[in-house]
Design a protein around this motif. Sequence first.
Motif, PDB file in Angstrom:
ATOM      1  N   UNK A  25       0.837  -1.205   0.000  1.00  9.01           N
ATOM      2  CA  UNK A  25       0.000   0.000   0.000  1.00  9.01           C
ATOM      3  C   UNK A  25       0.871   1.253   0.000  1.00  9.01           C
ATOM      4  N   UNK A  26       0.526   2.203  -0.855  1.00  4.12           N
ATOM      5  CA  UNK A  26       1.321   3.429  -0.920  1.00  4.12           C
ATOM      6  C   UNK A  26       0.405   4.633  -1.033  1.00  4.12           C
ATOM      7  N   UNK A 102     -10.832  -6.076   5.164  1.00  5.18           N
ATOM      8  CA  UNK A 102     -10.925  -4.765   4.530  1.00  5.18           C
ATOM      9  C   UNK A 102     -10.699  -4.873   3.030  1.00  5.18           C
ATOM     10  N   UNK A 103      -9.745  -5.720   2.634  1.00  2.00           N
ATOM     11  CA  UNK A 103      -9.489  -5.929   1.207  1.00  2.00           C
ATOM     12  C   UNK A 103     -10.719  -6.500   0.511  1.00  2.00           C
ATOM     13  N   UNK A 104     -11.350  -7.466   1.156  1.00  2.00           N
ATOM     14  CA  UNK A 104     -12.569  -8.055   0.595  1.00  2.00           C
ATOM     15  C   UNK A 104     -13.660  -6.996   0.456  1.00  2.00           C
ATOM     16  N   UNK A 110     -15.889  -2.405  -5.468  1.00  2.00           N
ATOM     17  CA  UNK A 110     -15.575  -2.278  -6.894  1.00  2.00           C
ATOM     18  C   UNK A 110     -16.569  -3.068  -7.738  1.00  2.00           C
ATOM     19  N   UNK A 111     -16.890  -4.293  -7.313  1.00  2.00           N
ATOM     20  CA  UNK A 111     -17.865  -5.096  -8.051  1.00  2.00           C
ATOM     21  C   UNK A 111     -19.240  -4.437  -8.023  1.00  2.00           C
ATOM     22  N   UNK A 151      -7.102  -1.834  -4.420  1.00  2.00           N
ATOM     23  CA  UNK A 151      -6.417  -0.780  -3.693  1.00  2.00           C
ATOM     24  C   UNK A 151      -7.391  -0.047  -2.769  1.00  2.00           C
ATOM     25  N   UNK A 152      -6.833   0.659  -1.806  1.00  2.00           N
ATOM     26  CA  UNK A 152      -7.640   1.341  -0.792  1.00  2.00           C
ATOM     27  C   UNK A 152      -7.712   2.836  -1.124  1.00  2.00           C
TER      28      UNK A 152
END
Length: 324
Positions: A25-26, A102-104, A110-111, A151-152
């Motif tokens: 993550x950046x 959180x990634x899920x 997005x979906x 990405x977050x």
Amino acid sequence: LWPFFALPLAVYLFAWPWTTTARAPDGDEPYYLLLTHSLAHDGDVDLANDYREQAWRSFTTVPVAPQPGDPTGPGGAIYSRHSALLPLLLAPLYRLAGPFGAQLGMLALAAAAAAAGLAAARARWAGRPRGLLAVWALLAFAPPLLLYAGQFWVEVPAALAVALVLRALARLDSDPQAAGAGATRSQLLALALPLVALPLLKLRFLALALPLGALAVIRLRGAAKRRRELVLLAAAALVVLGLWNAWRYGSPLRMYAGHDLAILSVPVADQLRGDIGLFFDLAFGLFALAPIWLLLLPALAAALADRLPVAARRTHATAPLAEV
């Protein structure tokens, strides 16, 4: 719409291991994650103890330190300059399954944005299924959504909110009674909630929310009561946001000053250079990084043709692109 949500989600999940190991993550991502961690485990937005305990080690190996100019509070409290709405959405999943949860959540957002894009186009162009499927496939499986899914960034839920606004506007147009005096409160909420969510995700999304809100007020041409309710709800949300920012961060504009919003004070030549660079810059331009944006050009032509008397010449494949 569930298949059009499930298929992109499956693709994003398939690509997820590669995308997460290819890069850490950046940018602002670690700060959204750290704020999510604090909300999930501490129930607050004070990040001082999270920096002190190096909570960032749960999701990255790159050290995360406070950003210059981050707001501070009494007792050494350190706050993030970023909005807490996205972390609030992700915090329950983070609490249950850590960073993977959180990634899920981001993949699901997005979906959902892809499915909502299809719903917005279908509300306007219900009789063109082939074009709708083409639009949905491009939206779901091409950049930028495909790359942003892992990405977050707040741009993903913002895309979902915009698609929901467009869907609500299209339904108002297709329902003469709704555009008149018969708009229901549920139709109003379907329009107002995603509009209000945009500036809550990030203050700069007011640049999207304000013109969309003005368009909504125009579309509610005969529903004076609903129009007033929409304006009052939006104004109340902005007032609450400003008061919260003033109390927590010392300024209603959070990290911005009044001159940051003075767009009209920027010379026209500078605005033109910035606008052209936004699309055509070879390093960071939208056309260079995400060629799907090139579809805006034929979509604009299709949208203009749709407003002309020669509407019969429209193509069935490109017209839905104008809506999405």
